[in-house]
Design a protein around this motif. Sequence first.
Motif, PDB file in Angstrom:
ATOM      1  N   ARG A  40       0.833  -1.206   0.000  1.00  0.00           N
ATOM      2  CA  ARG A  40       0.000   0.000   0.000  1.00  0.00           C
ATOM      3  C   ARG A  40       0.870   1.261   0.000  1.00  0.00           C
ATOM      4  O   ARG A  40       0.619   2.207  -0.733  1.00  0.00           O
ATOM      5  CB  ARG A  40      -0.934   0.007   1.224  1.00  0.00           C
ATOM      6  CG  ARG A  40      -2.107  -0.952   1.077  1.00  0.00           C
ATOM      7  CD  ARG A  40      -2.907  -1.073   2.376  1.00  0.00           C
ATOM      8  NE  ARG A  40      -3.965  -2.053   2.250  1.00  0.00           N
ATOM      9  CZ  ARG A  40      -5.245  -1.755   1.965  1.00  0.00           C
ATOM     10  NH1 ARG A  40      -5.628  -0.503   1.871  1.00  0.00           N
ATOM     11  NH2 ARG A  40      -6.129  -2.718   1.844  1.00  0.00           N
ATOM     12  N   ARG A 109       8.080  -7.642  -6.204  1.00  0.00           N
ATOM     13  CA  ARG A 109       7.905  -8.578  -5.086  1.00  0.00           C
ATOM     14  C   ARG A 109       9.270  -9.072  -4.604  1.00  0.00           C
ATOM     15  O   ARG A 109       9.528  -9.160  -3.407  1.00  0.00           O
ATOM     16  CB  ARG A 109       7.032  -9.772  -5.488  1.00  0.00           C
ATOM     17  CG  ARG A 109       5.639  -9.389  -5.947  1.00  0.00           C
ATOM     18  CD  ARG A 109       4.730 -10.604  -5.993  1.00  0.00           C
ATOM     19  NE  ARG A 109       4.385 -11.053  -4.664  1.00  0.00           N
ATOM     20  CZ  ARG A 109       3.380 -10.573  -3.935  1.00  0.00           C
ATOM     21  NH1 ARG A 109       2.588  -9.651  -4.440  1.00  0.00           N
ATOM     22  NH2 ARG A 109       3.159 -11.025  -2.731  1.00  0.00           N
ATOM     23  N   ARG A 180     -10.208  -7.308  -7.105  1.00  0.00           N
ATOM     24  CA  ARG A 180      -8.908  -7.406  -6.420  1.00  0.00           C
ATOM     25  C   ARG A 180      -8.566  -8.884  -6.186  1.00  0.00           C
ATOM     26  O   ARG A 180      -7.440  -9.319  -6.400  1.00  0.00           O
ATOM     27  CB  ARG A 180      -8.973  -6.628  -5.096  1.00  0.00           C
ATOM     28  CG  ARG A 180      -7.655  -6.510  -4.394  1.00  0.00           C
ATOM     29  CD  ARG A 180      -7.443  -5.130  -3.803  1.00  0.00           C
ATOM     30  NE  ARG A 180      -8.236  -4.857  -2.620  1.00  0.00           N
ATOM     31  CZ  ARG A 180      -7.772  -4.999  -1.372  1.00  0.00           C
ATOM     32  NH1 ARG A 180      -6.555  -5.451  -1.161  1.00  0.00           N
ATOM     33  NH2 ARG A 180      -8.528  -4.684  -0.349  1.00  0.00           N
ATOM     34  N   ASP A 184      -5.240 -10.777  -7.462  1.00  0.00           N
ATOM     35  CA  ASP A 184      -4.323 -11.394  -6.496  1.00  0.00           C
ATOM     36  C   ASP A 184      -4.225 -12.910  -6.709  1.00  0.00           C
ATOM     37  O   ASP A 184      -3.172 -13.507  -6.509  1.00  0.00           O
ATOM     38  CB  ASP A 184      -4.778 -11.098  -5.052  1.00  0.00           C
ATOM     39  CG  ASP A 184      -4.665  -9.611  -4.688  1.00  0.00           C
ATOM     40  OD1 ASP A 184      -4.040  -8.852  -5.456  1.00  0.00           O
ATOM     41  OD2 ASP A 184      -5.217  -9.213  -3.637  1.00  0.00           O
TER      42      ASP A 184
HETATM   43  O1   DC Z   1      -3.847  -7.050   2.877  1.00  0.00           O
HETATM   44  P1   DC Z   1      -4.066  -5.742   2.160  1.00  0.00           P
HETATM   45  O2   DC Z   1      -5.498  -5.511   1.750  1.00  0.00           O
HETATM   46  O3   DC Z   1      -3.512  -4.574   2.929  1.00  0.00           O
HETATM   47  O4   DC Z   1      -3.201  -5.860   0.807  1.00  0.00           O
HETATM   48  C1   DC Z   1      -3.297  -4.904  -0.221  1.00  0.00           C
HETATM   49  C2   DC Z   1      -2.853  -5.536  -1.530  1.00  0.00           C
HETATM   50  O5   DC Z   1      -1.450  -5.818  -1.483  1.00  0.00           O
HETATM   51  C3   DC Z   1      -3.517  -6.855  -1.885  1.00  0.00           C
HETATM   52  O6   DC Z   1      -4.681  -6.681  -2.663  1.00  0.00           O
HETATM   53  C4   DC Z   1      -2.457  -7.597  -2.653  1.00  0.00           C
HETATM   54  C5   DC Z   1      -1.161  -7.028  -2.159  1.00  0.00           C
HETATM   55  N1   DC Z   1      -0.456  -7.935  -1.250  1.00  0.00           N
HETATM   56  C6   DC Z   1       0.305  -8.922  -1.825  1.00  0.00           C
HETATM   57  O7   DC Z   1       0.321  -9.060  -3.041  1.00  0.00           O
HETATM   58  N2   DC Z   1       1.060  -9.731  -1.044  1.00  0.00           N
HETATM   59  C7   DC Z   1       1.046  -9.614   0.281  1.00  0.00           C
HETATM   60  N3   DC Z   1       1.804 -10.413   1.010  1.00  0.00           N
HETATM   61  C8   DC Z   1       0.231  -8.635   0.896  1.00  0.00           C
HETATM   62  C9   DC Z   1      -0.526  -7.815   0.096  1.00  0.00           C
END
Ligand code: DC
Length: 229
Positions: A40, A109, A180, A184
């Motif tokens: 975020r 990532r 979303r 994801d």
């Molecule tokens: O958990 P969150 O809603 O705060 O996460 C926001 C976005 O960040 C989520 O839609 C995908 C990404 N995210 C991710 O890809 N890997 C993670 N370990 C945590 C979040």
Amino acid sequence: MSNAIVIAVDGPGGAGKGELTRKIATALDFELLDSGAIYRVLAYAVRKAGLALFDESSVLQEAKLLDLHFDNTPNGVRVLLGEEDVTSAIRTEEAGVNASKVAAISSVRLALLQRQRSFLREPGLVADGRDMGTVVFPKAQVKIFLDAAASVRAQRRVLQLQSSGKSADYEAILKEIEERDERDRNREVAPLKPADDAVVIDSSNLSIEEVFNTAAQIIKERTGLECKL
Ligand code: DC
């Protein structure tokens, strides 16, 4: 070699991971990693710099330089980007969608992997995210996948917004949650899915206390630790 225990809690947005992981971390006096907040803040920094969320080299550069700090205060955790307090700014629906977009870039990532692993310290860490048990901490002693139906997650979000005096459109929120989830779950790198050795908890019909008690039972079985609040 660290003897720190890792409790990985993965699952889609709005399933209640944040509340659950905060409770477990308090009960066990463990460190807490909110990995979603990192994505975020990254998306926020990218937008603030006037860059595009899908421009890989710009996002990667921002990820490498990200001046992010979590500040534990008696009133909760403050999230800082440099000197700027972004705690509330990163909690909007739009910030979640933007985070999901930058999180789909594999080089980004990879650039954030070490930063996430650096949260590990004794006696242990509770890690909240999408790929904690599959990629970031594959050897975690406890892996929980907290799920809930999209309709239930949307309804919870509506109530949450209303209780803080904001207006909320159920249909629009449900659509955003579904989009979303789709991004994801279907991205090429570290997609949202339960690790093979994860225990799935469906929180659709459970209260937060019931989820906590179920998780506490799993933690007891896997580590011998008692989660007492
Ligand atoms: O958990 P969150 O809603 O705060 O996460 C926001 C976005 O960040 C989520 O839609 C995908 C990404 N995210 C991710 O890809 N890997 C993670 N370990 C945590 C979040």
